[in-house]
Structure formats: C-alpha cells, structure tokens
Design an enzyme around this catalytic site. Sequence first.
Site, PDB file in Angstrom:
ATOM      1  N   SER A  47       0.851  -1.192   0.000  1.00 13.37           N
ATOM      2  CA  SER A  47       0.000   0.000   0.000  1.00 13.37           C
ATOM      3  C   SER A  47       0.880   1.233   0.000  1.00 13.37           C
ATOM      4  CB  SER A  47      -0.898   0.016   1.248  1.00 13.37           C
ATOM      5  OG  SER A  47      -1.500   1.280   1.436  1.00 13.37           O
ATOM      6  N   TYR A  61      -1.759  -0.617  10.713  1.00 11.11           N
ATOM      7  CA  TYR A  61      -1.976  -1.013   9.322  1.00 11.11           C
ATOM      8  C   TYR A  61      -0.805  -0.572   8.445  1.00 11.11           C
ATOM      9  CZ  TYR A  61      -3.697  -1.042   4.550  1.00 11.11           C
ATOM     10  OH  TYR A  61      -3.810  -1.243   3.190  1.00 11.11           O
TER      11      TYR A  61
END
Length: 249
Positions: free
Chosen positions: A144, A157
């Site tokens: 990501s 995360y």
Amino acid sequence: MTYDLTNRTAVVTGAASGIGAETALVLARSGARVALLARRADRLADLAEKIKAEGGQALAVAADVTGDLTDTAATVHDAFGRVDLVVNNAGVMLANPIAAGRTDEWRRMIDTNITGVLNVIHTFTKDLTSAAEEGTADLVNISSIGAHLTFPNFAVYTATKAAVTHLSANLRTEFGPLGVRVTNVEPGLTESELASHVDNTEVVDELTTWFEGVGRLTAAEVADVVAYATSRARHVNLRQIMVLPTKQV
C-alpha cells in the site's frame, strides 16, 4: 486489457473480492490457470464459475493464509501442477488510535498482512524457484502507499504494509539471483471492502470525505497493473510500482 500469460499457473490470495478477484479475472482472461484462495468459499465458487463461463481455467480453494497451507498447495498441485505466479493480496485494514489498545485488531492485521504473506511465500517458494529454471516465475506482493505515509489511527496497518514493502525489497536479493521476479505493488485509494471493516465511525467519515475529494482507483485498474508486470519479458522485473488516483498526493 488482457496480456499473454498462456500456460502460466497462478495463485491469487484474497480472491473473494476487490483487487484479488479482479486480478484473478484478468490473469485468467490472459490465459493463466488460476487458483483462487480466500476464506469465503461461496464467493470463490461464484468467481470460478464466471471464469470458466468465459472459457478460462479456475480452481476455488477455501483457505486461511494465516494457517497451515500444506493441504491447500496439494490441492492446487493436483489440479494445475507447479505454480509459477503468486499474487499475495490477502489483507485487512483496521483503524483506531493506538491509545484505544485494540490488540484484537493489531493481531488480526499482523497475522493476515505479515504472517499470511510469509506463509504463502514459504508454501510456494519451491514452485517458483523450480519454475524459474525453465521459464518465467513471479512473486507479486500487494502492499500500500500507506507503507510510506503517516495517517492518524492507521499506525498498525501502515506498519504492516511497510513490512511488506521492505520484505519485498529484501526478497529480491534472495530470489532475483534464482531467476524469480519480485514485484511490490503499492496502490493508493482503491475501491475495496477494506474500509467496510473499520468500526470507528469518525475514521469512516474521514475516509468517505477523502474518497469524495480525491477519487479512487477501481480494483480492476490495480489488477491490470499486476497482469502487465507479470507479462513482461522474463528478464524484466518491475520491482516497485506505486499506482495512485491522479489527485492523490
């Protein structure tokens, strides 16, 4: 778009929805045999039927990447033989302040986003290194853009995704000399189910506002990047790909 992946055998994790499902579709449409891995067997069965209806080859395998994948690999091998393309896509995004102490969320993200990635790599390493002796072999990790940015409430995360990005870079030092390509894909804001897993309403509202202002990629657009990278000539490794909506900075 489709690409030439004729006679390739792929495993796609997190294939029940989003980027995983769209990646499975484009790989199959490009000629690959695709093993679909995820926990939701019903979703996988529907996707496999869709691929077969289009003339492709697909195998639905219900599996949890955080556990032992020995039987999963055996099922894939029995159906399709040796794997030469692995897409590590399974992941979860949960968001709360560190002060909230949501250890349940921390464990789930670490287990899926890091341990799950490692489990899949370990399970198919011999396949990839063997395939590379004769032809093209690819390991694709879906990370990501969060691996490089900081966001309040997303510390764990983004840390897991930073781990995936750094893992991918290091794996090239081990796999590259063996002929296995390693590609790390870092999407920005993308349509997926990830945001629906967040139970903090304030964070959900912030995400919604951000999506409305910046826009988002479709899962199919990210999948196209995966298919493009894995269809390049054997000696070409697109090692790191960031793909963002144009307005995301």
